[in-house]
Write a protein that holds these residues in place. Structure first.
Motif, PDB file in Angstrom:
ATOM      1  N   ALA A 172       0.903  -5.061  -3.184  1.00 11.83           N
ATOM      2  CA  ALA A 172       0.624  -4.636  -1.732  1.00 11.83           C
ATOM      3  C   ALA A 172       1.776  -4.964  -0.864  1.00 11.83           C
ATOM      4  O   ALA A 172       2.798  -3.970  -0.020  1.00 11.83           O
ATOM      5  CB  ALA A 172      -0.206  -4.879  -1.324  1.00 11.83           C
ATOM      6  N   VAL A 173       2.297  -6.351  -0.901  1.00  9.48           N
ATOM      7  CA  VAL A 173       3.959  -6.945  -0.481  1.00  9.48           C
ATOM      8  C   VAL A 173       4.360  -5.455  -1.118  1.00  9.48           C
ATOM      9  O   VAL A 173       5.484  -5.591   0.215  1.00  9.48           O
ATOM     10  CB  VAL A 173       3.575  -8.106  -1.027  1.00  9.48           C
ATOM     11  CG1 VAL A 173       5.287  -8.293  -0.385  1.00  9.48           C
ATOM     12  CG2 VAL A 173       2.568  -9.311  -0.373  1.00  9.48           C
ATOM     13  N   GLY A 174       5.073  -5.512  -1.833  1.00  7.87           N
ATOM     14  CA  GLY A 174       6.781  -5.161  -2.367  1.00  7.87           C
ATOM     15  C   GLY A 174       5.757  -3.197  -1.945  1.00  7.87           C
ATOM     16  O   GLY A 174       7.337  -3.160  -1.626  1.00  7.87           O
ATOM     17  N   ALA A 175       4.994  -2.757  -1.509  1.00  8.60           N
ATOM     18  CA  ALA A 175       4.872  -1.286  -1.298  1.00  8.60           C
ATOM     19  C   ALA A 175       5.613  -2.094   0.587  1.00  8.60           C
ATOM     20  O   ALA A 175       5.719  -0.864   1.039  1.00  8.60           O
ATOM     21  CB  ALA A 175       3.868  -1.039  -1.509  1.00  8.60           C
ATOM     22  N   LEU A 176       4.623  -2.596   1.084  1.00 10.40           N
ATOM     23  CA  LEU A 176       4.677  -2.810   2.497  1.00 10.40           C
ATOM     24  C   LEU A 176       6.125  -3.403   2.878  1.00 10.40           C
ATOM     25  O   LEU A 176       6.046  -3.041   3.907  1.00 10.40           O
ATOM     26  CB  LEU A 176       4.109  -3.586   2.635  1.00 10.40           C
ATOM     27  CG  LEU A 176       2.448  -2.988   3.062  1.00 10.40           C
ATOM     28  CD1 LEU A 176       1.249  -4.479   3.498  1.00 10.40           C
ATOM     29  CD2 LEU A 176       2.388  -2.535   3.623  1.00 10.40           C
ATOM     30  N   ALA A 177       7.565  -3.693   1.902  1.00 12.96           N
ATOM     31  CA  ALA A 177       8.490  -4.007   1.961  1.00 12.96           C
ATOM     32  C   ALA A 177       9.256  -2.310   1.888  1.00 12.96           C
ATOM     33  O   ALA A 177      10.496  -2.680   2.898  1.00 12.96           O
ATOM     34  CB  ALA A 177       9.359  -4.300   1.063  1.00 12.96           C
ATOM     35  N   ALA A 178       9.053  -1.649   1.885  1.00 10.59           N
ATOM     36  CA  ALA A 178       9.481   0.032   2.816  1.00 10.59           C
ATOM     37  C   ALA A 178       9.071   0.081   4.451  1.00 10.59           C
ATOM     38  O   ALA A 178       9.522   0.791   4.620  1.00 10.59           O
ATOM     39  CB  ALA A 178       9.019   1.241   1.419  1.00 10.59           C
ATOM     40  N   GLY A 179       7.972  -0.394   4.089  1.00  8.88           N
ATOM     41  CA  GLY A 179       7.851   0.155   5.930  1.00  8.88           C
ATOM     42  C   GLY A 179       5.964  -0.173   6.507  1.00  8.88           C
ATOM     43  O   GLY A 179       5.665  -0.276   5.265  1.00  8.88           O
ATOM     44  N   PRO A 180       6.370  -0.503   7.300  1.00  6.04           N
ATOM     45  CA  PRO A 180       4.783   0.053   7.899  1.00  6.04           C
ATOM     46  C   PRO A 180       3.660   0.710   6.973  1.00  6.04           C
ATOM     47  O   PRO A 180       4.479   2.031   7.263  1.00  6.04           O
ATOM     48  CB  PRO A 180       4.093   0.563   9.039  1.00  6.04           C
ATOM     49  CG  PRO A 180       5.787  -0.537   9.809  1.00  6.04           C
ATOM     50  CD  PRO A 180       6.139   0.287   9.358  1.00  6.04           C
ATOM     51  N   GLN A 181       2.742   0.791   7.012  1.00  7.55           N
ATOM     52  CA  GLN A 181       2.226   1.928   5.652  1.00  7.55           C
ATOM     53  C   GLN A 181       0.086   2.243   6.539  1.00  7.55           C
ATOM     54  O   GLN A 181      -0.293   1.127   6.687  1.00  7.55           O
ATOM     55  CB  GLN A 181       2.136   2.210   4.483  1.00  7.55           C
ATOM     56  CG  GLN A 181       3.985   2.016   4.228  1.00  7.55           C
ATOM     57  CD  GLN A 181       4.142   2.419   2.639  1.00  7.55           C
ATOM     58  OE1 GLN A 181       2.664   2.932   1.894  1.00  7.55           O
ATOM     59  NE2 GLN A 181       4.283   1.697   1.955  1.00  7.55           N
ATOM     60  N   ARG A 182      -0.117   2.944   6.333  1.00 10.02           N
ATOM     61  CA  ARG A 182      -1.094   3.116   6.456  1.00 10.02           C
ATOM     62  C   ARG A 182      -2.283   3.178   4.916  1.00 10.02           C
ATOM     63  O   ARG A 182      -1.610   3.209   4.181  1.00 10.02           O
ATOM     64  CB  ARG A 182      -2.073   4.347   6.841  1.00 10.02           C
ATOM     65  CG  ARG A 182      -1.771   4.727   8.490  1.00 10.02           C
ATOM     66  CD  ARG A 182      -1.589   6.022   8.608  1.00 10.02           C
ATOM     67  NE  ARG A 182      -3.006   6.627   8.855  1.00 10.02           N
ATOM     68  CZ  ARG A 182      -3.517   7.871   9.802  1.00 10.02           C
ATOM     69  NH1 ARG A 182      -2.387   8.453   9.839  1.00 10.02           N
ATOM     70  NH2 ARG A 182      -4.566   7.653  10.186  1.00 10.02           N
ATOM     71  N   PHE A 183      -4.139   2.328   4.594  1.00 10.83           N
ATOM     72  CA  PHE A 183      -4.612   1.977   3.557  1.00 10.83           C
ATOM     73  C   PHE A 183      -4.143   3.589   3.129  1.00 10.83           C
ATOM     74  O   PHE A 183      -3.992   3.133   1.395  1.00 10.83           O
ATOM     75  CB  PHE A 183      -5.518   2.218   4.215  1.00 10.83           C
ATOM     76  CG  PHE A 183      -6.907   2.026   3.503  1.00 10.83           C
ATOM     77  CD1 PHE A 183      -6.831   0.596   3.266  1.00 10.83           C
ATOM     78  CD2 PHE A 183      -7.835   2.806   2.313  1.00 10.83           C
ATOM     79  CE1 PHE A 183      -7.968  -0.099   1.791  1.00 10.83           C
ATOM     80  CE2 PHE A 183      -8.653   2.481   1.679  1.00 10.83           C
ATOM     81  CZ  PHE A 183      -8.372   0.579   1.081  1.00 10.83           C
ATOM     82  N   GLY A 184      -4.679   4.689   2.907  1.00 13.09           N
ATOM     83  CA  GLY A 184      -4.630   5.251   2.020  1.00 13.09           C
ATOM     84  C   GLY A 184      -2.761   6.288   1.078  1.00 13.09           C
ATOM     85  O   GLY A 184      -2.622   5.925   0.301  1.00 13.09           O
TER      86      GLY A 184
END
Length: 119
Positions: A37-49
């Motif tokens: 999750a931290v790795g995915a959020l490194a790309a920027g803000p994201q929604r749950f889906g």
């Protein structure tokens, strides 16, 4: 800032001490869904889906629990935008950003050595 470890035996935090609060944080960041999750959020803000689609195999329940724990630990922030339907975004906090470097190194190490390890 130096503080006394919860064991009362150290003038600093010691992750090897059973009662040190470091253990809870270590448990959180050593979790695979946290690392992803931290790795995915490194790309920027994201929604749950969007996060759920990127983190293949995570159930909505586990992702919700992971995001709540990360928010409670001040590693991510959750912003609710007043819209219909509600628009919620998750993003890394400043301390969350500092976690991206070691977790990225860990993910890279795993990808490079998975064929050599016996898992």
């Amino acid at each position: 800032m130096t503080s006394v470890c919860a064991t009362g035996q150290h003038d600093h935090h010691d992750v090897y001490a059973q009662q040190c609060p470091c253990r809870g944080l270590l448990e959180l960041i050593a979790n695979k869904w946290t690392a992803l999750a931290v790795g995915a959020l490194a790309a920027g803000p994201q929604r749950f889906g969007a996060l759920q689609r990127q983190l293949e195999g995570v159930s909505p329940k586990v992702l919700t629990q992971t995001l709540r724990r990360l928010e409670d630990a001040n590693l991510i922030s959750r912003t609710v935008y007043p819209a219909v339907p509600l628009h919620v975004e998750y993003e890394l906090t400043e301390v969350g950003w500092s976690l991206t470097v070691p977790l990225k190194a860990l993910r890279q190490w795993v990808e490079e050595h998975v064929d050599e390890a016996r898992v």
